[in-house]
Design an enzyme around this catalytic site. Structure first.
Site, short mmCIF file in Angstrom:
data_model
loop_
_atom_site.label_atom_id
_atom_site.label_comp_id
_atom_site.label_asym_id
_atom_site.label_seq_id
_atom_site.Cartn_x
_atom_site.Cartn_y
_atom_site.Cartn_z
CD GLU A 258 9.39 0.32 -5.67
OE1 GLU A 258 8.87 -0.47 -4.86
OE2 GLU A 258 10.06 -0.04 -6.65
CG ASP B 299 6.13 3.59 2.98
OD1 ASP B 299 6.82 2.65 2.57
OD2 ASP B 299 6.61 4.62 3.51
CG ASP C 78 5.75 -5.30 8.15
OD1 ASP C 78 6.94 -5.15 8.50
OD2 ASP C 78 5.07 -4.40 7.62
CB SER D 143 1.20 -3.69 1.80
OG SER D 143 2.02 -2.60 1.47
CD1 TRP E 64 2.70 1.96 10.23
CD2 TRP E 64 2.68 2.06 7.99
NE1 TRP E 64 1.40 1.75 9.81
CE2 TRP E 64 1.36 1.80 8.44
CE3 TRP E 64 2.90 2.16 6.62
CZ2 TRP E 64 0.27 1.66 7.56
CZ3 TRP E 64 1.83 2.02 5.74
CH2 TRP E 64 0.53 1.78 6.22
CD1 TRP F 27 5.98 -5.06 16.36
CD2 TRP F 27 6.43 -4.63 14.20
NE1 TRP F 27 4.99 -5.64 15.59
CE2 TRP F 27 5.23 -5.39 14.28
CE3 TRP F 27 6.89 -4.24 12.93
CZ2 TRP F 27 4.51 -5.77 13.14
CZ3 TRP F 27 6.18 -4.62 11.81
CH2 TRP F 27 5.00 -5.37 11.90
CE LYS G 41 8.62 1.44 0.01
NZ LYS G 41 7.31 0.82 -0.23
NE ARG H 35 1.39 -7.88 0.34
CZ ARG H 35 1.65 -7.80 -0.96
NH1 ARG H 35 2.57 -8.55 -1.51
NH2 ARG H 35 0.99 -6.95 -1.72
CG ASP H 36 0.02 -4.46 5.27
OD1 ASP H 36 0.66 -4.40 6.33
OD2 ASP H 36 -0.23 -3.46 4.57
CE1 TYR I 104 5.00 -7.58 2.75
CE2 TYR I 104 4.61 -6.27 0.78
CZ TYR I 104 4.44 -6.47 2.13
OH TYR I 104 3.73 -5.55 2.88
C1 BGC Z 1 4.13 -2.62 -1.35
C2 BGC Z 1 4.70 -3.49 -2.45
C3 BGC Z 1 6.02 -2.91 -2.92
C4 BGC Z 1 6.96 -2.69 -1.74
C5 BGC Z 1 8.24 -2.02 -2.16
C6 BGC Z 1 5.15 -2.43 -0.25
O1 BGC Z 1 4.65 -1.51 0.68
O2 BGC Z 1 2.97 -3.22 -0.86
O3 BGC Z 1 3.81 -3.56 -3.52
O4 BGC Z 1 6.63 -3.76 -3.85
O5 BGC Z 1 6.34 -1.89 -0.76
O6 BGC Z 1 8.02 -0.73 -2.58
#
Ligand code: BGC
Length: 396
Positions: A348, A350, A168, A129, A316, A216, A344, A122-123, A117
């Site tokens: 952590e 989002d 994504d 992200s 999301w 999606w 995921k 990205r994103d 990732y």
């Molecule tokens: C974040 C990453 C993270 C991943 C898992 C993503 O949304 O951008 O930095 O490692 O989620 O938590």
């Protein structure tokens, strides 16, 4: 909302599968990997006979979280999450040197899950992200991200590894190509993903390309373009032998099986037949097959224990009220679905809810998003405790 019978039955299987007693003889003399090189192939389900590894990085996050919980019953349940297999995200170059040590902790009867990732730009359709690599930095992605990861995987042939490739990214090119940022990123995404598939095509590795989720690419008009987009990148990579299919619902909230689906009775529900991930895996899987791409799937069930929380399907960010879902298992009841996995890491974030932050995305400020929330990837203690409290099946 009510789970279908199938889903309840699956949940029961899953609990049995995950908490099965470990092989006592293997404890204590655990060593890195197997005694001989592992030989996987895109033709076989790599999760059969191999439990998804509970990596020490997530373990340390969970253990710190346990310390911060005052309710003893909740703390006891929280501690158990550390033993549940979860993918490790390689979301910046600086994480790469830690991969070797994680690989070395994986016993032969387990498989390590890693998320690739770090595409340039990205994103592209969101802000939370955005990566460390700017649009155009494809050479950096290849030389400083994919190549060193390949080197580590090559040096550890005795360990089984499952890769989720670039969540994504290609789905954004299918549905968000009207955005300038996605147009600017498009070629880098296609070439970057193809390069990752070529270079990480190693005997001990099986790869899954991310396909978003049913809400999606599951819309009638997205099925064929979506399948064509993914298949063309797979073919550009030389149809690699270790390629198995797709990952779905990564960091997502959709149920595996739910009738009617959460958004099925919306006015536009008739234009999407993929109202749960089982239907998505089957229907999009058929489109992939027609486009000439392997179509087995793994589905992220890490945070899909509770439905009916989102105002809209596309929401999301840190969905308020969410709960952990079915722990990793191969008992999916669906031939095309290799395994339910936790991709995921639950707990952590989002994305940040701080409106003044550079990476603030408006989705993280919506009424159905948990607030306050820290930056994407950062530990979110309150959200973790909520996932635990609302876990379905319960973590016990
Ligand atoms: C974040 C990453 C993270 C991943 C898992 C993503 O949304 O951008 O930095 O490692 O989620 O938590």
């Amino acid at each position: 909302m009510k789970y279908s019978l199938t889903c309840a039955a699956l949940a029961a299987f899953a609990v049995h599968n995950v908490f099965a007693a470990p092989n006592i003889s293997s404890i204590g003399k655990r060593q890195a990997g197997c005694e001989a090189p592992v030989e996987l192939s895109g033709a076989e389900n790599p999760f059969v006979g191999r439990k998804l590894h509970a990596n020490s990085f997530y373990r340390s996050e969970v253990e710190a979280a346990v310390e911060a919980i005052t309710d003893p019953a909740l703390a006891e349940a929280a501690a158990k999450v550390a033993d549940i297999g979860t993918f490790r995200w390689i979301d910046k170059r600086e994480v790469i040197p830690t991969i070797d040590a994680v690989i070395k902790e994986v016993p032969c009867e387990e498989i390590l899950g890693l998320v690739i990732y770090n595409l340039p730009g990205r994103d592209c359709a969101a802000k939370a992200s955005n990566g460390e690599l700017p649009v155009g930095a494809l050479d950096v992605y290849k030389a400083e991200y994919i190549d060193p990861i390949r080197e580590i995987l090559v040096a550890n042939p005795n360990t089984a590894i499952a890769l989720v490739i670039e969540p994504d990214s290609l789905p954004n090119l299918v549905t968000n190509i009207d955005l300038q940022s996605c147009q600017d990123s498009a070629e880098g995404y296609r070439q970057g993903v193809a390069y990752a598939l070529e270079q990480l095509n190693l005997p001990n590795v099986v790869m899954y390309m991310d396909a978003g989720h049913g809400g999606w690419l599951g819309w009638d008009e997205n099925l064929e373009p979506g399948a064509e987009e993914l298949a063309s990148v797979y073919k550009a990579a030389g149809s690699p032998s270790q390629f198995r299919g797709i990952s779905t619902n990564v960091a997502g909230w959709n149920a595996w099986s739910l009738t009617p689906g959460e958004f099925e009775n919306d006015p536009d529900g008739q234009y999407n037949q993929c109202q749960d991930e089982q239907r998505y895996v089957t229907i999009f899987g058929a489109a992939l097959e027609a486009a000439g791409m392997p179509n087995h799937a793994i589905v992220d069930t890490g945070r899909n224990g509770v439905q009916g929380l989102r105002e809209e399907w596309g929401h999301w960010c840190n969905v308020d009220g969410a709960g952990f879902g079915v722990p990793p298992t191969t008992e999916t009841g669906e031939e095309l679905c290799d395994a339910f996995v936790w991709v995921k890491p639950g707990g952590e974030s989002d994305g940040t809810s701080d409106e003044t932050a550079e990476r603030f995305d408006e989705f993280c400020g919506y009424p159905d998003a948990f607030k306050p929330s820290p930056e994407a990837g950062s530990w979110h203690q309150a959200f973790f405790e909520m996932l635990l409290t609302n876990a379905n099946p319960p973590i016990a």
